[in-house]
Design an enzyme around this catalytic site. Structure first.
Site, mmCIF file in Angstrom:
data_model
loop_
_atom_site.group_PDB
_atom_site.id
_atom_site.type_symbol
_atom_site.label_atom_id
_atom_site.label_comp_id
_atom_site.label_asym_id
_atom_site.label_seq_id
_atom_site.Cartn_x
_atom_site.Cartn_y
_atom_site.Cartn_z
ATOM 1 N N VAL A 174 85.212 -1.884 52.565
ATOM 2 C CA VAL A 174 85.790 -2.530 51.394
ATOM 3 C C VAL A 174 86.719 -1.570 50.665
ATOM 4 O O VAL A 174 86.463 -0.363 50.617
ATOM 5 C CB VAL A 174 84.651 -2.958 50.427
ATOM 6 N N CYS A 175 87.783 -2.117 50.080
ATOM 7 C CA CYS A 175 88.634 -1.363 49.156
ATOM 8 C C CYS A 175 89.065 -2.329 48.053
ATOM 9 O O CYS A 175 88.452 -3.375 47.881
ATOM 10 C CB CYS A 175 89.832 -0.734 49.873
ATOM 11 N N ALA A 176 90.110 -2.015 47.337
ATOM 12 C CA ALA A 176 90.543 -2.867 46.232
ATOM 13 C C ALA A 176 91.188 -4.168 46.714
ATOM 14 O O ALA A 176 90.907 -5.236 46.189
ATOM 15 C CB ALA A 176 91.511 -2.114 45.327
ATOM 16 N N GLY A 222 92.171 -4.639 50.429
ATOM 17 C CA GLY A 222 92.026 -4.829 51.869
ATOM 18 C C GLY A 222 92.894 -3.913 52.702
ATOM 19 O O GLY A 222 92.629 -3.722 53.885
ATOM 20 N N THR A 274 87.754 -5.871 46.704
ATOM 21 C CA THR A 274 86.943 -6.130 45.515
ATOM 22 C C THR A 274 87.659 -7.068 44.548
ATOM 23 O O THR A 274 87.009 -7.750 43.761
ATOM 24 C CB THR A 274 86.571 -4.825 44.774
#
Length: 191
Positions: free
Chosen positions: A65-67, A69, A93
């Site tokens: 996961v990141c902010a 994608g 997220t």
């Protein structure tokens, strides 16, 4: 180069109990809110964590996961190149929160910093403004700063990479402490 498997926010939430979630954002971004149960291993530390991530992947599915994608897709490619199959959270997220799912924050009053995108916008805007002001007040050659940032932003958009984000990620508030990363890897091994 294959595109990593993606899970939507709803599917990821329904499978959260069976997933090992790795958040590849900076520690500051992670402290601002993350998928519940996610472990923070910043993108630039992924190679260091390969044995532990492989161990987790051998025992179950891993979601990166990141902010938004983009960084998680990069991490998934690095992991795939090392024989580790993972999935990424579509939209990161941001999509998780937009779907109405709660974000968890670290206990103990960890101070949240701005997200990387916001840090990049602030830094780029500041340098452009500084270049324009110095170009008007001191010498027109300072406007090259503004042109350089503009060229960097165009390059960033075309390649879906960001050199400024890579530089900002090295600042102390965006770096994990050695003890924090070791603790995260210990928790990853114990899953």
């Amino acid at each position: 180069m294959t595109t990593p498997l993606t899970l939507g926010a709803g599917e990821a939430r329904s499978r959260l109990h069976e997933l090992t979630v790795i958040d590849v954002r900076t520690p500051g971004e992670y402290a601002g809110g993350h998928v519940p149960g996610a472990l923070n291993i910043p993108l630039d530390q992924i190679r260091h964590a390969l044995p532990d991530i492989r161990h987790a992947a051998d025992r179950g599915d891993v979601l990166v996961v990141c902010a938004s994608g983009a960084r998680s897709e990069t991490a998934c490619r690095v992991l795939a190149d090392n024989g580790i199959d993972t999935a990424t959270l579509s939209g990161g997220t941001g999509a998780w929160a937009a779907a109405g799912h709660d974000l968890q924050r670290p206990q103990g009053g960890a101070r949240a910093t701005w997200g990387m995108e916001r840090q990049v916008r602030f830094t780029a805007g500041t340098v452009v403004l500084l270049g324009l002001l110095l170009g008007v007040l001191l010498h027109p050659a300072f406007q090259i700063l503004s042109a350089g940032i503009a060229a960097g932003l165009v390059f960033s958009a075309l390649t879906n990479t960001c050199g400024m984000a890579a530089m900002l990620a090295k600042l102390p508030h965006n770096r994990p402490g050695r003890a924090d990363l070791d603790d995260t890897l210990t928790r990853l091994r114990s899953r």
